[in-house]
Structures are given as structure tokens and as C-alpha cells.
Design a protein around this motif. Structure first.
Motif, mmCIF file in Angstrom:
data_model
loop_
_atom_site.group_PDB
_atom_site.id
_atom_site.type_symbol
_atom_site.label_atom_id
_atom_site.label_comp_id
_atom_site.label_asym_id
_atom_site.label_seq_id
_atom_site.Cartn_x
_atom_site.Cartn_y
_atom_site.Cartn_z
ATOM 1 N N TRP A 34 -39.396 -5.490 24.505
ATOM 2 C CA TRP A 34 -39.330 -6.927 24.783
ATOM 3 C C TRP A 34 -39.915 -7.732 23.637
ATOM 4 N N LEU B 148 -25.371 -11.650 29.570
ATOM 5 C CA LEU B 148 -26.392 -12.622 29.177
ATOM 6 C C LEU B 148 -27.426 -11.871 28.354
ATOM 7 N N ASP B 149 -27.753 -12.418 27.198
ATOM 8 C CA ASP B 149 -28.737 -11.760 26.347
ATOM 9 C C ASP B 149 -30.132 -12.222 26.748
ATOM 10 N N LEU B 150 -30.929 -11.296 27.276
ATOM 11 C CA LEU B 150 -32.265 -11.673 27.750
ATOM 12 C C LEU B 150 -33.319 -11.542 26.658
ATOM 13 N N VAL C 98 -33.384 -13.139 23.866
ATOM 14 C CA VAL C 98 -33.652 -14.405 23.176
ATOM 15 C C VAL C 98 -34.311 -15.368 24.164
ATOM 16 N N ASP C 99 -34.739 -16.532 23.650
ATOM 17 C CA ASP C 99 -35.288 -17.536 24.554
ATOM 18 C C ASP C 99 -36.587 -17.057 25.213
ATOM 19 N N MET C 100 -37.485 -16.476 24.436
ATOM 20 C CA MET C 100 -38.695 -15.921 25.030
ATOM 21 C C MET C 100 -39.742 -17.001 25.334
ATOM 22 N N VAL C 101 -39.729 -18.094 24.605
ATOM 23 C CA VAL C 101 -40.683 -19.169 24.901
ATOM 24 C C VAL C 101 -39.918 -20.402 25.376
ATOM 25 N N PRO C 102 -40.539 -21.199 26.231
ATOM 26 C CA PRO C 102 -39.823 -22.378 26.736
ATOM 27 C C PRO C 102 -39.388 -23.289 25.589
ATOM 28 N N PRO C 103 -38.138 -23.708 25.596
ATOM 29 C CA PRO C 103 -37.650 -24.515 24.484
ATOM 30 C C PRO C 103 -38.173 -25.947 24.537
ATOM 31 N N PRO D 65 -34.131 -27.985 20.640
ATOM 32 C CA PRO D 65 -33.105 -26.972 20.420
ATOM 33 C C PRO D 65 -33.137 -26.401 18.996
ATOM 34 N N ASP E 225 -30.339 -25.760 27.433
ATOM 35 C CA ASP E 225 -31.265 -24.734 26.940
ATOM 36 C C ASP E 225 -32.373 -24.455 27.943
ATOM 37 N N PHE F 221 -33.106 -21.047 29.783
ATOM 38 C CA PHE F 221 -34.405 -20.390 29.635
ATOM 39 C C PHE F 221 -34.927 -19.954 31.001
ATOM 40 N N ARG G 139 -32.953 -16.953 32.214
ATOM 41 C CA ARG G 139 -33.320 -15.733 31.492
ATOM 42 C C ARG G 139 -34.708 -15.264 31.905
ATOM 43 N N ARG H 172 -35.593 -11.721 33.448
ATOM 44 C CA ARG H 172 -36.465 -10.915 32.603
ATOM 45 C C ARG H 172 -37.677 -10.429 33.392
#
Lengths: 199, 193
Positions: free
Chosen positions: A98, A136-138, A140-145, A148, B42, B46, B49, B53
Motif C-alpha cells: 500500500w 478502479l485503481d485503489l 492512487v488517491d491516498m491522501v484527501p485531495p 486537483p 476527485d 477519494f 477509494r 481500501r
């Protein structure tokens, strides 16, 4: 003393930095395995001893019985130590997928045993197959955006002609700076190839 | 349990909403509007995901326990079940290769410590005796904080004065052991923080 080596093995996990791998201690590991076989040999010898005396192994409580019991319990304890060593290391490995992604840097790879490398590959593959099944690629997007787009600096030569999600091709030369979509940049940041510029 | 009713609207219109963002770009809509849409998209992605996750990471953490407990296994989605099964097989093989196959015959089981263990005693379980912070929306009375099951086995347990039934007032934070309130959390009467 029985069980001391197994305990050392577990201590290595318990006292180590959390989520950090120590090099696989194959030396100590093999010694504990050998200790297990030794226990088993002595356990069987004691039981044979009882059988030769014509005693019922299940019910008689003589010195051989309790001797055998000690060997049995030591063996079981060593088994718990060995499996929890591997189990906890496997858990750290899964968390690394991860954090770092399916490609491990050389300095971590060196700390793994042969089987651990295999396991890491297999588990990465099953995560990947889950993600492709849900489309869906999990990773990416590990921290809240917040925004953009983020500003990044390239730390290493990544190469030319990398195609991003908006189908534009970019040249990531070392030390160059770019304004990228967060989802595009994250994978490079995780691998230590880029850093985010803040402030 | 997977809240598929909640997920579907977020998940499936992904493509169609992304379509609208692209259309805005081509149609020359104000860049600020586009970027607001993009940010909203986005953010939603998020959340989606993160949700999936965290579920996966929970499965990874206690895969053997989940796989042998039907109640838990049935809470997984179809894809998660496949993933849990496959992860278990992989980890089992890993442990067998590294440890179990090198042990004497009667000690090779992954679920039991040895052949004479009567029940499964090698599977790590989630720790349910941890304290959690929680809150309720309604008044709840008579919550039994002691575990009724094993209290009688222990003589010392009888000497200890029984605790008074626990009450929870709405919107007050409490710090209690998870196990006694587990059922209420599952019924949605108590929210965890």
C-alpha cells in the motif's frame, strides 16, 4: 534453555521499529527449526521408553510422561514463535504494497527471504486482480485531495514520453518542475522519484 | 457489509460524469466551474477509494479469522470474497513453505498448534476488549458491561461486586470496552468515533 531462541526471534519483531523490516534472520530461524526436530526426537524416545515398560501412554503419569510433555509444550511454543515471526513480517510486507507499491526498492528486497519475495509478488498480484475486477485503481488517491493539481519536482531521471491520464506526453528530466494531476503524480512520489513542492 | 446501495450511484456514473467535465472543457465553459466540478469528482472518488481500501486492509489483517467465520465472510462483496480466499491461500502457502513443512509431522497444521489440539487455536482474532470512544443518538439504559458468559466460571468474579447497569445519554461521549456494546453498534444505535 528451551525456547530461548524462539523468544529472541519474536523479540526482533516486537522491539523493531513499527512497520520496519529487519533483515530476515535465517540463521536464528534455522536454529529454532532444528530445536523443534530435536524436541521431537526426544519426545518420541520418551514415549518409546514408556511403551517398552508396558505402560499405557495415555494414562500413566510417570517421569517419562512429564518429560515428554515438556518437549511437546516447548515444540508448540517454538512453532508459535516461528509462525508469528513469519506472520508479522508478512503483515509488514502487505502494508508495504500500500505504501510503496508492487515494486520494492533494492534495500528492502535484500532483507527478505526467498519465500517472502514470492509471497510479496503473489499478494501484489491478487490485489491487482481485485482492482481490475472492480475497475478502479485503489493505489492512487491516498491522501484527501485539496487541489486537483499539485506542483512537483522530479528527483530522478524518469525518462521521456511518459503518457499521463490526459493523454499528453511529458518529459520528466531530473530537477524539472511540473504541475500535474495529483492522481498522476502520486505513483511517482510513492516510489521516491518526485517530491511535492508545498508552500 | 458492503453498502452497495450507497456505492452504486457513486461508482457507476463515474464515466458519465467524467464525460460532462470533458464536454465542459470542449464547450469552453469557465475554467473555474470546470475545476470545481473536477474537485468535487476527485473528492467523491477519494471517498470511494478510501472506503474500499480500508475494507481490503481489514480483510488482509484478519483473513484466516474472516474466512472461517461465516458471519463475517458473508459481509464481503463478491470480489472481496475472491480476494480474501486467494490471499488466504497465498499466506497459507507462504507459512507452509517457510515454517510448517519443516516441523515434525504432528505439528504442521496452520489452524491448530498440534494434532492433539481439540479446537482451532492458532488463528489471530481481532481484539474486541479494546476501549472505544462512542456516542448515541437515543437514551440507552441497562447495558450489561460484564461478559455474562465466563463470569461464573471464576470464583473471584463472584466476590467482586457486580457493576451497576450502564446507561448512555444522547450526545455524550463515552469510553467503553467494545465487546459489550458490539451488538448495539451493529444495530446502528451507537456510533463509534
Amino acid at each position: 534453555m528451551y525456547g530461548r531462541k524462539g523468544c529472541q526471534l519474536v523479540k526482533e519483531i516486537a522491539s523493531g521499529e513499527k512497520e520496519q523490516l529487519t533483515p530476515f534472520n535465517s540463521d536464528l530461524f534455522d536454529q529454532v527449526i532444528a530445536e523443534c526436530s530435536q524436541h521431537y526426537v526426544e519426545l518420541q524416545a520418551l514415549i518409546r521408553n514408556m511403551q517398552e515398560k508396558g505402560l499405557d501412554v495415555q494414562t500413566s503419569k510417570n517421569e517419562d510422561h512429564f518429560g515428554a510433555l515438556i518437549h511437546h509444550l516447548s515444540l508448540v511454543r517454538n512453532k508459535r514463535c516461528l509462525t508469528s515471526y513469519m506472520y508479522n513480517r508478512a503483515e509488514i510486507l502487505r502494508n508495504l504494497i500500500w505504501k510503496v507499491g508492487p515494486v520494492l526498492p533494492q534495500e528492502i528486497l535484500e532483507k527478505l527471504s526467498h519465500f517472502e519475495k514470492e509471497y510479496f509478488k503473489k499478494h501484489s498480484a491478487s490485489l491487482k486482480s481485485y482492482m481490475s475486477r472492480i475497475d478502479l485503481d485503489l493505489a492512487v488517491d491516498m491522501v484527501p485531495p485539496k487541489d486537483p493539481y499539485i506542483q512537483v519536482r522530479v528527483l530522478d531521471d524518469i525518462g521521456e514520453g511518459i503518457v499521463l491520464s490526459d493523454e499528453k506526453s511529458v518529459n520528466f528530466a531530473r530537477h524539472s518542475m511540473h504541475l500535474l494531476k495529483r492522481t498522476d503524480a502520486e505513483q511517482f512520489i510513492a516510489r521516491g522519484l518526485m517530491e511535492e513542492l508545498t508552500g | 457489509m458492503v453498502r452497495s446501495k450507497l456505492l452504486i450511484p457513486v461508482w457507476f456514473p463515474r464515466n458519465s460524469r467524467e464525460g460532462t467535465v470533458d464536454e465542459f472543457v470542449e464547450g469552453g465553459t469557465d475554467p473555474l466551474t470546470i475545476s470545481l466540478y473536477q474537485m468535487d469528482l476527485d473528492r467523491t472518488q477519494f471517498l470511494l477509494r478510501s472506503y474500499l481500501r480500508i475494507r481490503l486492509q481489514k480483510i488482509e489483517k484478519h483473513m484466516f479469522h474472516i474466512l472461517k467465520t461465516d458471519e463475517l465472510f458473508n459481509r464481503l462483496s463478491k470480489e472481496e470474497k475472491v480476494f480474501a480466499q486467494r490471499s488466504c491461500d497465498d499466506l497459507k502457502m507462504h507459512l507452509e513453505d517457510s515454517v510448517l513443512s519443516r516441523l515434525p509431522d504432528n505439528y504442521q497444521s496452520i489452524l491448530k498448534q498440534s494434532i492433539i489440539s481439540e479446537e482451532i487455536d492458532m488463528v489471530p482474532k481481532p481484539q474486541l476488549d479494546m476501549f472505544v470512544v462512542c456516542k448515541t443518538k437515543y437514551y440507552l439504559g441497562h447495558i450489561q458491561l460484564e461478559d455474562g458468559d465466563d463470569g461464573n466460571l471464576d470464583d473471584r468474579g463472584n466476590q467482586r461486586p457486580l457493576e451497576e447497569p450502564f446507561e448512555m445519554e444522547p450526545n455524550v461521549l463515552y469510553f467503553v470496552r467494545y465487546k459489550p456494546i458490539k451488538k448495539l453498534v451493529e444495530e446502528g444505535k451507537i456510533d463509534l468515533y
